[in-house]
Motif scaffolding. Structure first.
Motif, mmCIF file in Angstrom:
data_model
loop_
_atom_site.group_PDB
_atom_site.id
_atom_site.type_symbol
_atom_site.label_atom_id
_atom_site.label_comp_id
_atom_site.label_asym_id
_atom_site.label_seq_id
_atom_site.Cartn_x
_atom_site.Cartn_y
_atom_site.Cartn_z
ATOM 1 N N TRP A 121 -20.387 6.831 14.498
ATOM 2 C CA TRP A 121 -20.546 6.842 13.046
ATOM 3 C C TRP A 121 -19.424 6.126 12.285
ATOM 4 N N LYS A 122 -18.186 6.190 12.765
ATOM 5 C CA LYS A 122 -17.078 5.643 11.983
ATOM 6 C C LYS A 122 -17.213 4.142 11.698
ATOM 7 N N PRO A 123 -17.732 3.308 12.649
ATOM 8 C CA PRO A 123 -17.884 1.874 12.318
ATOM 9 C C PRO A 123 -19.041 1.590 11.352
ATOM 10 N N ASN A 124 -19.950 2.541 11.173
ATOM 11 C CA ASN A 124 -21.167 2.327 10.381
ATOM 12 C C ASN A 124 -20.970 2.888 8.968
ATOM 13 N N ALA A 125 -20.913 2.002 7.980
ATOM 14 C CA ALA A 125 -20.636 2.415 6.600
ATOM 15 C C ALA A 125 -21.741 3.292 6.024
ATOM 16 N N ARG A 126 -22.953 3.318 6.634
ATOM 17 C CA ARG A 126 -24.055 4.129 6.114
ATOM 18 C C ARG A 126 -24.260 5.417 6.915
ATOM 19 N N SER A 127 -23.327 5.724 7.796
ATOM 20 C CA SER A 127 -23.485 6.881 8.681
ATOM 21 C C SER A 127 -23.143 8.175 7.952
ATOM 22 N N PRO A 128 -23.510 9.318 8.541
ATOM 23 C CA PRO A 128 -23.121 10.608 7.952
ATOM 24 C C PRO A 128 -21.606 10.749 7.747
ATOM 25 N N TYR A 129 -20.813 10.069 8.584
ATOM 26 C CA TYR A 129 -19.357 10.148 8.435
ATOM 27 C C TYR A 129 -18.936 9.612 7.071
ATOM 28 N N HIS A 130 -19.358 8.403 6.728
ATOM 29 C CA HIS A 130 -18.955 7.797 5.458
ATOM 30 C C HIS A 130 -19.674 8.447 4.276
ATOM 31 N N GLN A 131 -20.871 8.990 4.517
ATOM 32 C CA GLN A 131 -21.547 9.731 3.447
ATOM 33 C C GLN A 131 -20.755 10.992 3.087
ATOM 34 N N ALA A 132 -20.185 11.659 4.104
ATOM 35 C CA ALA A 132 -19.380 12.857 3.840
ATOM 36 C C ALA A 132 -18.128 12.503 3.046
ATOM 37 N N LEU A 133 -17.467 11.403 3.410
ATOM 38 C CA LEU A 133 -16.273 10.985 2.668
ATOM 39 C C LEU A 133 -16.617 10.658 1.221
ATOM 40 N N ALA A 134 -17.704 9.897 1.030
ATOM 41 C CA ALA A 134 -18.089 9.498 -0.324
ATOM 42 C C ALA A 134 -18.505 10.709 -1.149
ATOM 43 N N GLY A 135 -19.145 11.694 -0.499
ATOM 44 C CA GLY A 135 -19.589 12.875 -1.220
ATOM 45 C C GLY A 135 -18.436 13.694 -1.780
ATOM 46 N N TRP A 136 -17.283 13.565 -1.162
ATOM 47 C CA TRP A 136 -16.103 14.301 -1.632
ATOM 48 C C TRP A 136 -15.080 13.381 -2.279
ATOM 49 N N ASN A 137 -15.503 12.169 -2.612
ATOM 50 C CA ASN A 137 -14.650 11.221 -3.353
ATOM 51 C C ASN A 137 -13.339 10.960 -2.625
ATOM 52 N N VAL A 138 -13.421 10.822 -1.299
ATOM 53 C CA VAL A 138 -12.241 10.551 -0.474
ATOM 54 C C VAL A 138 -12.415 9.195 0.172
#
Length: 708
Positions: free
Chosen positions: A207-224
């Protein structure tokens, strides 16, 4: 999975929190996404950070999100390979400040998380720069940011994820001051959860290399923001590759230098940490030392002056072991250190109040209690109960072989609203402890105005005593010592003080003070000179066979040149040494017994007689007494007063007489006040007496002394 996955969740937004009884925050959202794909059934266990960590180590949890990897934790927990996030601690300031470096924190009010590794690391870091911020401990990052908004703090420390999430929204500014970088992981009990941790690594790597993965969605959801600092377009790779090729040679040649720098840095950091431990902690018990106590006390006093803390009393307790020297003298300093370590552990276990425990050195411990609720009287009652519990904890320790049960004494004082200052509080508990010791030990005392008045009186008494010898206010009164036939065999010189305003000052009021101030040294030398001059005057007269006995203070006895000065005094006055009797107390024998025995042997070699005064009140052993070159024992008046009516006293006196006979020692019974006492003692074999029944102490010219 057949069994549910027990997951610990503590409150640390935006990384982790409880959300509708499910894991929330960045790591919580990621875990839910993984559980959905793996079919894991999550059993959520809300807990505090410390409780979660303890439960994980005990195997009561299967997984704990948001755990920073450290070497120590890696020994007791299992981690996956790929970190979920990289974090560090960062300082966030109120608008208008300019905090750009660690040195800018000097004197600033800084909100830090109470009891955290972050707080301890910051304390060490600021100390290494010689910087002293005023630390305000808070229960959460939210409280820290709120303290800055309310003006109670200039800045707050938080992890960078919480800062990214909330700093701007709460009106705080980020500073460039960063420290304590760490990788954040999911952790499992040691030796367990390998399969789950492997699947977590799988999803993180996917997930970390994929900007649309749940990993980056979680970061964006918490404004981090992502740990990736920037994205390199593909067309720039060739240019970057060329640049890297040009830098390769330089990197290769500097590799060895970097390795050496890292090694030197590690050595320096290790030495710095060791120096910090020596400067701030006891090497025996590992507890904070006197310097750290004073710093904590000053911080507590400053905090009490703030409006929200006014009226909340604090307490300072000073604990000192009774007869600790006995352990070192009869056994070894290693045995004493082991006892101190056991005492420290017992105090920590019994310290129910949230207090600050310090080891000040030797056998002295201090306990600082903050924010006691209720009025001063209720606070005093709570502190007294705590002190009694601490005394019980010490007395419950098993005694060292051949020594009495370990006990302690405690001095206590209360304070409020930042008053008085730290120095005065230390003085107050010292005085209260001295009062507890004077009461016989194994007890506690509060500081009071009465004690303060006594201190003032003591100072005045000390000043008067300094002038007493020069102004000839000190005199010797003599009390005859009689044999069974009523003949005088000698006298004992007893010190008296006739003050021009105070009148007759009893010895019990000024001799302990003279010993504490070391004024006993010139006074004691004057007493010895007077005794020697009297013996020299009697030489060649009918009184030449009489003895003169004088008491020797422990302070005087332990002076390195005591024997040499006495030998010179005998030579100067021409006094017969065999007619001089030195009386030492039984308690003196317990202070460095081997040194005491050597000094007594040297005195005996000069021909001086040696007497053990107040026998029966100390802790002498028969085996030790047999090794000492004594001539006589003096039965303490406290036992003589009870004969023949008190069964306990009569048994003790008979035992002493039997013991003296077995050791070949003469016995003098002190405090004989009646013919009945004299006759009873004589019937039990006692042949020498001293007391009011025969003569009261009086100036020499008032006594009609004839040699028997």
């Amino acid at each position: 999975m057949a069994e549910p996955l027990r997951v610990g969740v503590y409150h640390n937004p935006p990384k982790l929190m409880l959300n509708d009884q499910q894991p929330g925050g960045i790591l919580g959202d990621l875990l839910l996404a993984m559980a959905d794909r793996e079919g894991w059934q999550l059993e959520v266990h809300p807990c505090s950070w410390q409780a979660c960590l303890a439960a994980l180590e005990a195997g009561e949890l299967d997984l704990l999100p948001d755990v920073a990897w450290t070497t120590a934790r890696a020994e007791v927990l299992a981690f996956h390979r790929e970190p979920v996030l990289h974090s560090w601690s960062q300082v966030y300031q109120r608008p208008g400040l300019s905090l750009d470096a660690i040195v800018d924190l000097d004197g600033r009010r800084l909100a830090v998380l109470e009891g955290s590794i972050q707080s301890e690391f910051l304390h060490q870091l600021t100390n290494s720069f010689g910087v002293t911020p005023s630390l305000l401990e808070v229960g959460s990052f939210e409280e820290g940011f709120a303290a800055v908004r309310r003006g109670q703090a200039d800045a707050a420390v938080a992890n960078r994820h919480y800062g990214d999430w909330q700093a701007s929204a709460q009106g705080l500014e980020v500073t460039p001051i960063m420290f304590q970088p760490a990788g954040l992981f999911y952790a499992a009990p040691a030796g367990e959860g390998e399969a789950i941790l492997a699947r977590i690594d799988h999803y993180l790597e996917l997930w970390k290399p994929n900007a649309r993965s749940p990993y980056h969605q979680a970061l964006a959801g918490w404004n981090v923001r992502s740990d990736d600092r920037f994205h390199v377009p593909p067309l720039l790779w060739w240019g970057l590759g060329g640049l890297l090729l040009l830098l390769a040679l330089s990197a290769a040649t500097s590799l060895l230098l970097r390795h050496r720098v890292r090694a030197r840095t590690a050595q320096y950091q290790e030495a710095q940490a060791h120096s910090h431990r020596l400067a701030h902690y006891s090497p025996v018990t590992g507890l904070p030392n006197r310097g750290r106590l004073l710093a904590q006390l000053q911080q507590t006093l400053s905090a009490q002056q703030r409006p929200e803390s006014r009226g909340k009393p604090g307490a300072l307790l000073l604990l000192d072991l009774d007869r600790f020297k006995l352990i070192n003298n009869l056994h070894s300093h290693e045995q004493g250190d082991r006892l101190l370590l056991r005492v420290a552990e017992a105090l920590e276990q019994r310290l129910a109040e949230p207090g600050f425990l310090a080891h000040l050195g030797s056998d002295e411990f201090a306990i600082l209690i903050e924010d006691l609720d209720g009025p001063m009287a209720a606070a005093a009652h709570r502190v007294e109960r705590l002190a009694e519990a601490l005394l019980d904890a010490v007395s419950a320790l098993p005694p060292c072989q051949g020594t009495p049960r370990t006990t302690a004494s405690i001095g206590m004082t209360l304070f409020a609203d930042g008053q008085p200052d730290a120095g005065s509080l230390i003085q107050q508990v010292d005085l209260a402890l001295a009062r507890a010791k004077a009461a016989g030990g194994a007890t506690l005392r509060f500081f009071s105005e009465e004690i303060q008045s006594e201190v003032v009186e003591r100072v005045r008494m000390e000043q008067a005593l300094q002038q007493a010898l020069a102004h000839h206010e000190l005199t010797l009164h003599y009390q005859p010592q009689m044999d069974a036939d009523g003949h005088c065999i000698g006298v004992e010189g007893l010190l008296r003080w006739q003050h021009p305003q105070r009148g007759t000052v009893p010895p019990v009021a000024f001799i302990p003070l003279a010993e504490q101030t070391r004024l006993i040294l010139p006074i004691g030398h004057w007493v010895l000179r007077s005794a020697c001059e009297l013996l020299a005057d009697w030489a060649g007269t009918a009184k030449a066979r009489l003895r003169v006995a004088v008491n020797v203070s422990a302070v005087q006895f332990h002076e390195p040149d005591f024997v040499a000065r006495l030998e010179a005094l005998l030579a100067e006055t021409g006094a017969p040494a065999e007619r001089l009797t030195l009386e030492v107390t039984e308690s003196l024998l317990l202070e460095d017994p081997e040194r005491v025995r050597r000094t007594l042997t040297e005195l005996r070699a000069l021909g001086i007689r040696l007497a053990l005064d107040d026998f029966g009140t100390g802790y002498s052993s028969l085996s030790y007494l047999k090794r000492l070159p004594l001539d006589e024992l003096k039965i303490d008046r406290s036992f003589v007063m009870g004969v023949p009516d008190d069964a306990a006293d009569t048994a003790i006196v008979e035992t002493i007489l039997t013991l003296a006979a077995s050791l070949g020692l003469e016995v003098i019974a002190e405090g004989v006040e009646s013919a009945e006492q004299r006759d009873w003692l004589a019937s039990r074999g006692c042949r020498l007496f001293q007391g009011y029944h025969f003569h009261r102490p009086a100036p020499l010219e008032s006594l009609a002394i004839t040699a028997g």
